[in-house]
Design a protein around this motif. Structure first.
Motif, PDB file in Angstrom:
ATOM      1  N   ALA A  27       0.970  -4.259   4.477  1.00 32.73           N
ATOM      2  CA  ALA A  27       0.932  -3.593   3.168  1.00 32.73           C
ATOM      3  C   ALA A  27       1.586  -2.220   3.240  1.00 32.73           C
ATOM      4  O   ALA A  27       2.310  -1.805   2.331  1.00 32.73           O
ATOM      5  N   ILE A  28       1.341  -1.475   4.324  1.00 34.67           N
ATOM      6  CA  ILE A  28       1.925  -0.138   4.487  1.00 34.67           C
ATOM      7  C   ILE A  28       3.444  -0.232   4.615  1.00 34.67           C
ATOM      8  O   ILE A  28       4.194   0.477   3.926  1.00 34.67           O
ATOM      9  N   ALA A  29       3.906  -1.100   5.507  1.00 31.90           N
ATOM     10  CA  ALA A  29       5.347  -1.235   5.709  1.00 31.90           C
ATOM     11  C   ALA A  29       6.026  -1.781   4.455  1.00 31.90           C
ATOM     12  O   ALA A  29       7.084  -1.294   4.038  1.00 31.90           O
ATOM     13  N   GLY A  30       5.417  -2.785   3.825  1.00 33.80           N
ATOM     14  CA  GLY A  30       5.995  -3.350   2.613  1.00 33.80           C
ATOM     15  C   GLY A  30       6.081  -2.334   1.492  1.00 33.80           C
ATOM     16  O   GLY A  30       7.079  -2.275   0.766  1.00 33.80           O
ATOM     17  N   GLY A  31       5.045  -1.499   1.334  1.00 30.14           N
ATOM     18  CA  GLY A  31       5.065  -0.478   0.296  1.00 30.14           C
ATOM     19  C   GLY A  31       6.188   0.518   0.492  1.00 30.14           C
ATOM     20  O   GLY A  31       6.885   0.903  -0.457  1.00 30.14           O
TER      21      GLY A  31
ATOM     22  N   CYS B 245      15.753   7.382   9.755  1.00 29.41           N
ATOM     23  CA  CYS B 245      14.506   8.026   9.344  1.00 29.41           C
ATOM     24  C   CYS B 245      13.487   6.979   8.894  1.00 29.41           C
ATOM     25  O   CYS B 245      12.311   7.032   9.268  1.00 29.41           O
ATOM     26  N   MET B 246      13.935   6.016   8.117  1.00 24.67           N
ATOM     27  CA  MET B 246      13.051   4.947   7.664  1.00 24.67           C
ATOM     28  C   MET B 246      12.531   4.126   8.842  1.00 24.67           C
ATOM     29  O   MET B 246      11.335   3.807   8.937  1.00 24.67           O
ATOM     30  N   GLN B 247      13.412   3.786   9.772  1.00 24.02           N
ATOM     31  CA  GLN B 247      13.004   3.002  10.934  1.00 24.02           C
ATOM     32  C   GLN B 247      11.989   3.767  11.782  1.00 24.02           C
ATOM     33  O   GLN B 247      10.989   3.195  12.234  1.00 24.02           O
ATOM     34  N   ASP B 248      12.240   5.053  11.998  1.00 22.98           N
ATOM     35  CA  ASP B 248      11.309   5.883  12.771  1.00 22.98           C
ATOM     36  C   ASP B 248       9.931   5.920  12.102  1.00 22.98           C
ATOM     37  O   ASP B 248       8.897   5.804  12.757  1.00 22.98           O
ATOM     38  N   TRP B 249       9.946   6.108  10.780  1.00 29.27           N
ATOM     39  CA  TRP B 249       8.680   6.202  10.052  1.00 29.27           C
ATOM     40  C   TRP B 249       7.895   4.896  10.152  1.00 29.27           C
ATOM     41  O   TRP B 249       6.679   4.917  10.397  1.00 29.27           O
ATOM     42  N   LEU B 250       8.563   3.779   9.971  1.00 29.50           N
ATOM     43  CA  LEU B 250       7.884   2.488  10.057  1.00 29.50           C
ATOM     44  C   LEU B 250       7.266   2.278  11.437  1.00 29.50           C
ATOM     45  O   LEU B 250       6.123   1.829  11.567  1.00 29.50           O
ATOM     46  N   ALA B 251       8.029   2.608  12.480  1.00 26.29           N
ATOM     47  CA  ALA B 251       7.525   2.422  13.839  1.00 26.29           C
ATOM     48  C   ALA B 251       6.272   3.256  14.083  1.00 26.29           C
ATOM     49  O   ALA B 251       5.309   2.781  14.696  1.00 26.29           O
ATOM     50  N   CYS B 252       6.279   4.496  13.583  1.00 26.47           N
ATOM     51  CA  CYS B 252       5.122   5.377  13.785  1.00 26.47           C
ATOM     52  C   CYS B 252       3.946   4.965  12.901  1.00 26.47           C
ATOM     53  O   CYS B 252       2.792   4.984  13.343  1.00 26.47           O
ATOM     54  N   ALA B 253       4.226   4.593  11.660  1.00 26.58           N
ATOM     55  CA  ALA B 253       3.153   4.316  10.701  1.00 26.58           C
ATOM     56  C   ALA B 253       2.306   3.121  11.095  1.00 26.58           C
ATOM     57  O   ALA B 253       1.091   3.111  10.857  1.00 26.58           O
ATOM     58  N   ILE B 254       2.911   2.105  11.701  1.00 29.45           N
ATOM     59  CA  ILE B 254       2.135   0.896  12.039  1.00 29.45           C
ATOM     60  C   ILE B 254       2.193   0.592  13.538  1.00 29.45           C
ATOM     61  O   ILE B 254       1.894  -0.520  13.946  1.00 29.45           O
ATOM     62  N   ARG B 255       2.580   1.573  14.322  1.00 30.77           N
ATOM     63  CA  ARG B 255       2.609   1.445  15.787  1.00 30.77           C
ATOM     64  C   ARG B 255       3.427   0.226  16.217  1.00 30.77           C
ATOM     65  O   ARG B 255       2.975  -0.614  16.990  1.00 30.77           O
ATOM     66  N   ALA B 256       4.644   0.177  15.714  1.00 31.96           N
ATOM     67  CA  ALA B 256       5.566  -0.899  16.087  1.00 31.96           C
ATOM     68  C   ALA B 256       6.443  -0.423  17.238  1.00 31.96           C
ATOM     69  O   ALA B 256       6.624   0.782  17.452  1.00 31.96           O
ATOM     70  N   ASP B 257       6.998  -1.371  17.979  1.00 35.06           N
ATOM     71  CA  ASP B 257       7.833  -1.030  19.130  1.00 35.06           C
ATOM     72  C   ASP B 257       9.317  -0.994  18.807  1.00 35.06           C
ATOM     73  O   ASP B 257      10.091  -0.357  19.518  1.00 35.06           O
ATOM     74  N   ASN B 258       9.724  -1.688  17.762  1.00 38.05           N
ATOM     75  CA  ASN B 258      11.134  -1.650  17.370  1.00 38.05           C
ATOM     76  C   ASN B 258      11.250  -2.048  15.912  1.00 38.05           C
ATOM     77  O   ASN B 258      10.411  -2.789  15.376  1.00 38.05           O
ATOM     78  N   VAL B 259      12.290  -1.519  15.256  1.00 37.78           N
ATOM     79  CA  VAL B 259      12.567  -1.828  13.853  1.00 37.78           C
ATOM     80  C   VAL B 259      14.062  -2.112  13.736  1.00 37.78           C
ATOM     81  O   VAL B 259      14.888  -1.296  14.138  1.00 37.78           O
TER      82      VAL B 259
ATOM     83  N   HIS C 137       0.857  -1.185   0.000  1.00 36.72           N
ATOM     84  CA  HIS C 137       0.000   0.000   0.000  1.00 36.72           C
ATOM     85  C   HIS C 137       0.892   1.234   0.000  1.00 36.72           C
ATOM     86  O   HIS C 137       1.771   1.369   0.853  1.00 36.72           O
ATOM     87  N   VAL C 138       0.673   2.126  -0.950  1.00 39.75           N
ATOM     88  CA  VAL C 138       1.431   3.366  -1.049  1.00 39.75           C
ATOM     89  C   VAL C 138       0.455   4.525  -1.104  1.00 39.75           C
ATOM     90  O   VAL C 138      -0.472   4.523  -1.910  1.00 39.75           O
ATOM     91  N   ASP C 139       0.641   5.522  -0.220  1.00 37.81           N
ATOM     92  CA  ASP C 139      -0.237   6.676  -0.215  1.00 37.81           C
ATOM     93  C   ASP C 139       0.595   7.945  -0.062  1.00 37.81           C
ATOM     94  O   ASP C 139       1.824   7.921  -0.191  1.00 37.81           O
ATOM     95  N   ALA C 140      -0.063   9.059   0.224  1.00 40.99           N
ATOM     96  CA  ALA C 140       0.631  10.350   0.313  1.00 40.99           C
ATOM     97  C   ALA C 140       1.707  10.333   1.394  1.00 40.99           C
ATOM     98  O   ALA C 140       2.775  10.939   1.229  1.00 40.99           O
ATOM     99  N   ALA C 141       1.445   9.640   2.500  1.00 36.76           N
ATOM    100  CA  ALA C 141       2.436   9.570   3.573  1.00 36.76           C
ATOM    101  C   ALA C 141       3.690   8.836   3.117  1.00 36.76           C
ATOM    102  O   ALA C 141       4.819   9.207   3.480  1.00 36.76           O
ATOM    103  N   THR C 142       3.520   7.798   2.300  1.00 31.85           N
ATOM    104  CA  THR C 142       4.667   7.048   1.783  1.00 31.85           C
ATOM    105  C   THR C 142       5.490   7.918   0.846  1.00 31.85           C
ATOM    106  O   THR C 142       6.722   7.950   0.927  1.00 31.85           O
ATOM    107  N   PHE C 143       4.804   8.652  -0.039  1.00 35.65           N
ATOM    108  CA  PHE C 143       5.526   9.537  -0.951  1.00 35.65           C
ATOM    109  C   PHE C 143       6.282  10.619  -0.178  1.00 35.65           C
ATOM    110  O   PHE C 143       7.408  10.980  -0.536  1.00 35.65           O
ATOM    111  N   ALA C 144       5.677  11.128   0.890  1.00 31.78           N
ATOM    112  CA  ALA C 144       6.346  12.140   1.703  1.00 31.78           C
ATOM    113  C   ALA C 144       7.607  11.563   2.342  1.00 31.78           C
ATOM    114  O   ALA C 144       8.644  12.245   2.438  1.00 31.78           O
ATOM    115  N   LEU C 145       7.545  10.296   2.781  1.00 30.01           N
ATOM    116  CA  LEU C 145       8.735   9.635   3.332  1.00 30.01           C
ATOM    117  C   LEU C 145       9.825   9.547   2.280  1.00 30.01           C
ATOM    118  O   LEU C 145      10.991   9.891   2.546  1.00 30.01           O
ATOM    119  N   TRP C 146       9.482   9.086   1.082  1.00 31.05           N
ATOM    120  CA  TRP C 146      10.486   8.937   0.029  1.00 31.05           C
ATOM    121  C   TRP C 146      11.123  10.279  -0.321  1.00 31.05           C
ATOM    122  O   TRP C 146      12.330  10.359  -0.551  1.00 31.05           O
TER     123      TRP C 146
END
Length: 297
Positions: A212-216, A41-55, A15-24
């Motif tokens: 899907a969000i993290a994979g995108g 930056c990528m690790q921080d974004w992933l943790a926030c985007a899907i509420r993960a505890d560590n990347v 899944h790719v949306d406006a937030a993903t494009f902003a990250l790129w």
């Protein structure tokens, strides 16, 4: 073209949306050689985007082939580079130190990859997840622990590997994203969600949308995968670069002069130049221009 099998299609749905494009776009704004900051930056974004505890980022290289690989717990691959967003649970760090720190991330010695692997290594340290993660080498994939095409989760929960690496440390789910950079190098993101969350809530397994969000996001940053591997010495090789070698490489791709790099690192120019020659040989290039072409390819 033949239809993609349903299991494979589900593995690679993104899944790719406006937030993903902003990250790129944010990643593209970093200067050359700021690979560690880009990764963070990528690790921080992933943790926030899907509420993960560590990347955790891991660089894997293929070191064995043929019959030796087939008889190996990790199918001929070794995990050589590693960078975590946050400190891992103490129980997990203890298990990591007991095996992986020496047998994957350790200093290369003669016969390093030829060490015999006991059944304990295969069952306790590699586990069902280690084998399943590397069995898909060569294809982009996204898996969570409960994906039926990844492993038999009901059986996995009864293994010693699950007890030591998941139940005791309190990891309720782990998403594994594998990105093949070339035939012998893969870039992994391991994304963890803990049973007891920092906000006081109780962690739940990742959803299909989380995957899907993290994979995108991870699939669209090929340069980051390549440059992170290369910055650790894992593109075309398996020997990790030293901290000094990494800083010299970053300086070279930034376009700094050798004299400026030497001054910044407190090295004599002649010593620095020897490091540069060694880096050229390491990556199979003959000049800085070729090194930069390899970096930015």
């Amino acid at each position: 073209m033949a239809a993609m099998p349903a299991a494979i299609a589900r593995q690679t749905r993104t899944h790719v949306d406006a937030a993903t494009f902003a990250l790129w776009e944010r990643l593209a704004e970093f200067p050359a050689g700021a690979t560690d900051a880009q990764l963070r930056c990528m690790q921080d974004w992933l943790a926030c985007a899907i509420r993960a505890d560590n990347v955790i980022w891991i660089g894997a290289v293929r070191v064995l082939r043929g019959a030796r690989a087939r008889g190996d717990p990790f199918l001929g691959w070794r995990l050589r580079g590693r960078a975590t967003l946050k400190p891992e649970p103490e129980a997990y760090r203890e298990q990591h130190a007991a095996y992986y720190a020496n047998d994957h991330y350790g200093r290369l010695t003669r016969g390093y990859y030829e060490r015999s692997h006991s059944d304990r290594v295969r069952l306790v340290h590699a586990g069902m997840t280690g084998t399943a993660s590397l069995a898909g080498a060569g294809a982009f994939r996204v898996h969570c622990l409960r994906d039926p095409e990844f492993l038999d989760y009901a059986a996995f929960r009864h293994t010693e590997h699950y007890r030591l690496y998941y139940r005791v440390p309190g990891i309720v789910d782990r998403m594994t994203i594998g990105y093949p950079v070339d035939a012998d190098s893969e870039s992994f993101f391991l994304i963890d969600r803990y049973r007891a969350r920092a906000d006081g809530g109780r962690g739940r397994p990742f959803s299909a949308r989380d995957a899907a969000i993290a994979g995108g996001a991870v699939r669209g940053v090929r340069a980051l995968h390549r440059q992170t591997l290369m910055s650790h010495g894992l593109l075309g090789g398996d020997k990790l670069l030293s901290p000094v070698e990494r800083q010299i490489l970053f300086g070279l791709v930034r376009g700094d002069t050798e004299r400026a790099i030497a001054a910044a690192l407190g090295q004599k120019p002649a010593t620095l130049h020897k490091y540069v020659r060694d880096l050229h040989a390491r990556f199979g290039v003959r000049s800085r221009a070729e090194l930069m072409a390899m970096w930015f390819r």
